[in-house]
Design a protein around this motif. Structure first.
Motif, PDB file in Angstrom:
ATOM      1  N   ASP A   1       0.864  -0.853  -0.202  1.00 34.46           N
ATOM      2  CA  ASP A   1      -0.147  -0.157   0.058  1.00 34.46           C
ATOM      3  C   ASP A   1       0.382   1.136   0.082  1.00 34.46           C
ATOM      4  O   ASP A   1       0.632   2.012  -0.552  1.00 34.46           O
ATOM      5  CB  ASP A   1      -0.898  -0.119   1.077  1.00 34.46           C
ATOM      6  CG  ASP A   1      -2.086  -1.324   0.665  1.00 34.46           C
ATOM      7  OD1 ASP A   1      -2.205  -1.325   0.211  1.00 34.46           O
ATOM      8  OD2 ASP A   1      -2.503  -1.728   1.781  1.00 34.46           O
TER       9      ASP A   1
ATOM     10  N   PHE B   1      -6.663  -0.967  -4.326  1.00 32.04           N
ATOM     11  CA  PHE B   1      -6.374   0.949  -3.691  1.00 32.04           C
ATOM     12  C   PHE B   1      -7.082   1.746  -4.221  1.00 32.04           C
ATOM     13  O   PHE B   1      -7.311   3.045  -3.499  1.00 32.04           O
ATOM     14  CB  PHE B   1      -4.817   0.291  -3.878  1.00 32.04           C
ATOM     15  CG  PHE B   1      -4.243   1.721  -3.616  1.00 32.04           C
ATOM     16  CD1 PHE B   1      -3.657   1.858  -2.005  1.00 32.04           C
ATOM     17  CD2 PHE B   1      -3.632   2.616  -4.380  1.00 32.04           C
ATOM     18  CE1 PHE B   1      -2.864   3.100  -1.402  1.00 32.04           C
ATOM     19  CE2 PHE B   1      -3.229   3.934  -3.468  1.00 32.04           C
ATOM     20  CZ  PHE B   1      -2.812   4.477  -2.271  1.00 32.04           C
TER      21      PHE B   1
ATOM     22  N   SER C   1      -4.764   5.036   0.500  1.00 29.79           N
ATOM     23  CA  SER C   1      -5.995   4.538  -0.106  1.00 29.79           C
ATOM     24  C   SER C   1      -7.513   5.659  -0.728  1.00 29.79           C
ATOM     25  O   SER C   1      -7.662   6.083  -1.721  1.00 29.79           O
ATOM     26  CB  SER C   1      -6.302   2.920   0.232  1.00 29.79           C
ATOM     27  OG  SER C   1      -7.319   2.822  -0.830  1.00 29.79           O
TER      28      SER C   1
ATOM     29  N   ALA D   1      -8.452  -0.126  -0.060  1.00 25.46           N
ATOM     30  CA  ALA D   1      -7.152  -0.828   0.779  1.00 25.46           C
ATOM     31  C   ALA D   1      -7.097   0.103   2.794  1.00 25.46           C
ATOM     32  O   ALA D   1      -7.627   1.063   2.562  1.00 25.46           O
ATOM     33  CB  ALA D   1      -5.517  -0.613   0.593  1.00 25.46           C
TER      34      ALA D   1
END
Length: 1062
Positions: free
Chosen positions: A548, A631, A641, A636
């Motif tokens: 992420d 994402f 995100s 996420a």
């Protein structure tokens, strides 16, 4: 061959020696079930045969043969010396021929009682006949089909009938086709059809289930008692293939069936995945082959399911690619089928598509398995795999294949269950069910650590888990190997010096955290041509650990680029579309400068700029991983995100949907035109249409199917479309509607079009535009009425549809200029749309009964063609065809919960069906004449039937027991209602024909105009030119030159004149 002989005194004795083939006299042969005290060969030798109870059957066969003029007869119990293995081997391999060559075959049914006084009354003994254990035994299969004729006798020795007079009953009991019972060549039936005949039969010794089929397949093999049923069937299967002189091949119909089954070839998907990820490294997956859980799964007979689970980017997909390669090498004689789910690709994110992929690979490896697919395909065609009950059909096909007696050990592998977007619970239930049922089938599945998947798979017996997190050290070592490989490639590409290569390797090793995807994305970024090698060390520090965090960094990179706005629109579109789109479709959906949209190389560079999120394969855009799409959708956990979602969708997802809708409508208005594929012939069949190399529909393929979906997703449930949107829709329908229908036919997506125009009709109810609402409603009726004809021949949109549409049809008026000029005398048509929404076609004879399911979603019909059809009430698609009755189907009904169907037939029986699977649950017998009407009670616990035998019967719907019989009716008994609580009545009735099919004198091959053989087309010079809607089909007809007159069963007479030959 040794026979029994009857002398003139009535005594029986065995012939001394085997009789040579040339000298075998005419003989009778006995078929029976072995019981206690059977007379054996040694009993005749030592003179004790008459002391055994089984001698009664010997005497029966001998006396019956004598009455039939035969001196010799054969009985298996005593004509074979089973203590002699050589003789036994030869006898079993010759037995089919012995039964085939017999002059008479007597089937003695020891559990059916009938005397000379009541044998003529079939109702007395038929129930026992149907239940006779003779039909359940393995050896009696060849004894039923091999002889020229089989005569059936009760235990009293009374003749009941023969295979011809009883063929309907025998067919119902055994499900063996009538053609086989009528003496048809067994070679006319596929291997799997014949294999299916043994499925419900049993033998005392398990190997005999295979040995009893030797004659059915005309093979000879040694008997190896003790080898077990599986090995016996495997030897039989191998011999069948060997005697066919080649590996089984598929005919044209089989090939077409397999082609229609195929959504994607998983073998190609595997190659594409490996190529996209930089190739498969043996050292990156080799660790799993020595893992304890994997070895237990591979070696253990009872270990049937292995679930490999782990977080995103941990290398599950490549791990399974490696396992597949390993199984190909280590188990080459086994079957192997696999499927890779990808949530971002509509071709591979659906449970039904998973089954289609698995079945496709299994049949590709063993073509004879196609018969299991053909059983469904021959009834419903490609739609059998695609309609509402497609999952049920595919589930049953896969189950049948995996139960096939000739199937070897089979490995089934499914990657990324968490990316199966549609019907995942169904798929998980099926995996658990099948893996618990057979040790011959072994599964490996992979997914993220989802509780839903864990709970479902926990129901499977003999399952195990391989957690990547619990094998972190092994995964980390594999990632290290992967890093070594990727850095070596980078070093060659960028010409790193030793220090730079070491720094890159160390940074990746320190921050990868066992995640392959993170390493791949960083190496991809470092490989960019704009990253100079002297900037590598600085660039490295820009990549934070964790997926992420890396995605967030990539978003900042895109945001800072000169093409940020264009990348944002591309990412937004890729996130919202309902399937991966091609570069040419992207140009339609995303606004961009002409110099970019017209240059494929520029487009590819743009996708590379979004490279941390998007990938390009064969000019189709995909997400690099489901986690990348998550994402962008704000799913996420990382705060970035949600920020990325707000950046990509500043005005919300609805705005992007509206842009896609608007640009789709605009592009279709520009591209669509009449006869866009230059077919010319009005009846050009869709099956012969070839997509042009320069496809004029390439840019609008996506738009044609999904424009209404994006319109619907662009507005909330309460809002109505804006005025400018309504104006655009009205202009499109008025000017391009028929061209759109033609395009849908060319794209083979007409059912999607029917649903789309219905959704559009539903949206119009929110608007205040009565004019547009009427237009869309008319377009909907137009599509329902003529969509089937257009689907068969695209250009019928401008011929049959316009010719036969009601005079007041708005679509007909708007497109009057498109009507065919070569028809100068047009039929008189109805003034307006009638109450008939659509006509469902498919029955081959009169339809006698119809009924809706309680929710109105489905319709069931029963016909004089002996079939029952279940239809989708919205689209008109035939969901399934139920066969099993031996005569006309007179009445049908749904249960209140829609889970079951009941049907009554002129064959005197009532059948109860599973409405979902189409399986016949039970057959109720007891009426002595046609069953004219049937109904379920309100609670579904009871059934009632009315018959021409002047009785009403009430049945227990679960057990099939007749609870009571009500008598006293007059001639016939058409049950119209059933009281469920002494107050409430349900009305049931029947309808007339949906189809007409009276014969007329015609010859479709002659020159000039005529009616086609099936009465659905007018033909000119042997070519279809004008499709006739059902209400315009002839009861009689006449042709004079270019004038065709049609007399309809409704009483209407039509005259159609043509100005020229087409």
């Amino acid at each position: 061959m040794r026979l029994l002989e009857r002398d003139d005194t009535g005594e029986f004795f065995l012939t001394n020696d085997y009789l040579p083939n040339s000298g075998i006299p005419p003989y009778a042969i006995l078929s029976h079930r072995w019981g206690n005290e059977e007379v054996l060969f040694r009993d005749f030798m030592d003179g004790t045969a008459k002391n055994k109870a089984g001698y009664a059957k010997i005497r029966f066969c001998g006396e019956q043969a004598w009455r039939d003029g035969l001196k010799f007869f054969w009985v298996d119990t005593c004509c074979i010396d089973k203590s002699n293995n050589t003789e036994l081997q030869e006898a079993i391999n010759s037995m089919f021929r012995w039964y085939r060559d017999a002059t008479k075959c007597y089937a003695y049914l020891g559990d059916v009682s009938a005397t000379t006084n009541n044998a003529e009354d079939k109702s007395i003994w038929e129930s026992a006949f149907r239940a006779s254990s003779w039909f359940t035994r393995g050896w009696t299969l060849q004894e039923l089909v091999a002889p020229a004729s089989v005569e059936f006798f009760s235990k009293e020795g009374v003749r009941l009938g023969n295979r011809t007079t009883l063929e309907r009953v025998i067919h119902d009991v055994t499900e063996i086709p009538l053609k086989a019972l009528q003496g048809g060549s067994l070679s006319d039936f596929s291997v799997h059809e014949r294999m299916a005949w043994i499925e419900k039969r049993e033998t005392t010794r398990e190997e005999d289930r295979a040995y009893s089929l030797f004659g059915i397949f005309d093979v000879q093999l040694p008997l190896l008692y003790g080898e077990g049923e599986l090995k016996a069937f495997r030897r039989l299967w191998e011999e069948i293939i060997k005697t066919s002189n080649a590996k089984p091949t598929m005919n044209e119909a089989d090939t077409r069936c397999l082609s229609d089954l195929c959504i994607t070839d998983p073998r190609h998907d595997k190659k594409g995945i490996e190529a996209a990820k930089g190739g498969l490294l043996e050292d990156a997956y080799g660790w799993v082959l020595s893992n304890a859980q994997y070895k237990q799964w591979f070696d253990g007979r009872d270990s049937r399911l292995l679930w490999i689970k782990g977080d995103p980017g941990k290398g599950k997909t490549m791990l399974l690619c490696g396992i597949i390669d390993e199984l190909m090498m280590s188990a080459p004689s086994s079957f192997l089928s696999f499927f890779f789910c990808q949530a971002t690709d509509a071709r591979v994110n659906n449970a039904s598509f998973v089954l289609r992929g698995l079945i496709y690979l299994l049949v590709s490896q063993q073509p004879t398995l196609i018969s299991h697919v053909r059983q469904q395909y021959d009834v419903g065609g490609k739609r059998a795999f695609e309609d509402t009950n497609g999952w049920i059909v595919l589930r049953d096909i896969l189950t049948a294949i995996l139960r096939d007696p000739g199937l070897r050990t089979t490995y089934l592998i499914i990657d990324a269950l968490d990316e199966c977007v549609t019907d995942l619970p169904r798929l998980l239930d099926l995996i658990a069910q099948i893996s618990s049922a057979s040790h011959r089938v072994k599964w490996i599945v992979s997914s993220r650590n989802w509780l839903q998947i864990e709970e479902k798979l926990a129901m499977a017996a003999q399952s195990d888990r391989l957690s990547l997190e619990l094998n972190a050290e092994s995964v980390a070592n594999a990632v290290t190997t992967y890093i070594q490989h990727k850095v070596s490639q980078l070093s060659v590409l960028k010409r790193y010096d030793g220090g730079t290569e070491t720094d890159v390797r160390n940074y990746l090793s320190s921050n990868a955290d066992g995640t392959f995807l993170w390493v791949a994305l960083v190496c991809q970024a470092l490989a960019d041509l704009n990253v100079r090698r002297w900037h590598t060390k600085i660039k490295l520090r820009e990549f934070p650990p964790g997926l992420d965090s890396l995605y967030a960094r990539m978003m900042k990179y895109i945001d800072n680029s000169e093409d940020a706005d264009l990348c944002k629109r591309i990412l937004a579109t890729a996130t919202v579309v309902r399937r991966p789109i091609s570069l040419r479709e992207l140009v339609t959906l995303v606004e961009m400068p002409d110099d970019i949209s017209d240059n494929p190389e520029y487009l590819e560079e743009l996708i590379k700029l979004c490279g941390s999120f998007l990938a390009l394969r064969e000019r189709v855009i995909y997400f690099v991983h489901q986690s990348a799409k998550d994402f962008l959708q704000g799913k996420a956990a990382h705060e970035a995100s949600r920020e990325s979602f707000n950046w990509v969708f500043p005005l919300g997802i609805e705005d992007v949907n509206h842009i896609i809708f608007s640009r789709s409508l605009s592009s279709m208005s520009t591209v669509l035109r009449r006869d866009i594929y230059d077919l010319k012939a009005p009846g050009f069949p869709i099956g012969e249409v070839q997509t042009p190399s320069s496809d004029p529909l390439a840019t609008v393929r996506y738009s044609c199917v999904f424009w209404v979906d994006h319109l619907r997703d662009s507005i909330s449930d309460q809002d109505a479309p804006q005025r400018n949107t309504l104006d655009a829709i009205q202009t499109f329908v008025e000017r391009k509607y028929l061209y759109w229908l033609e395009a849908l036919s060319l794209l083979r997506t007409m059912p999607d079009g029917v649903l789309a125009i219905r959704r559009l009709d539903g949206l119009m109810g929110r608007t205040g535009s009565s004019r547009l609402t009427k237009l869309v409603w008319d377009a909907y009726r137009f599509t329902l009425a003529y969509g089937w004809g257009i689907e068969q021949a695209p250009l019928q949109a401008y011929t049959s549809a316009l010719v036969f549409a009601p005079a007041s049809s708005l679509v007909k008026k708007k497109f009057s200029a498109e009507e065919p000029s070569w028809i100068n005398t047009k039929p008189v048509v109805e003034a307006d749309w009638n109450a008939c929404l659509q006509t469902l076609e498919g029955h081959g004879d009169s339809v006698q009964s119809v009924a809706f399911s309680r929710d109105g979603q489905q319709l069931v019909s029963g016909s004089d063609d002996g079939t029952i059809k279940v239809w989708d009430a919205t689209s008109g698609q035939c969901l399934q065809t139920l066969e099993g009755h031996g005569d006309w189907v007179r009445s049908v009904a749904f249960s209140r919960d829609g889970q079951q169907l009941v049907s009554g037939s002129a064959d005197h029986t009532i059948k109860v069906w599973d409405a979902t699977s189409g399986q016949c649950l039970q057959t109720l017998e007891g009426h002595g004449d046609w069953v004219q009407s049937v109904a379920f009670s309100r609670d579904g616990q009871q059934l009632v039937s009315g018959s021409d035998d002047r009785t009403i019967k009430v049945w227990d719907a679960t057990s099939g027991q007749c609870l009571q019989t009500l008598e006293g009716h007059g001639l016939g008994c058409h049950l119209r209602a059933m009281l469920t609580d002494a107050k409430r009545a349900w009305w049931l009735g029947s309808v007339g024909r949906l189809l007409t099919g009276w014969p007329t004198a015609h010859d479709p091959e002659r020159y000039g105009y005529s009616l086609g053989e099936d009465q659905t087309w007018i033909i000119c010079n042997g070519r279809k030119v004008l499709w006739l809607p059902p209400e315009y089909r002839p009861g009689c007809s006449a042709v004079q030159g270019r004038m065709v007159s049609i007399g309809c069963n409704s009483g209407r007479v039509l005259t159609i004149g043509f100005s020229c030959d087409v």
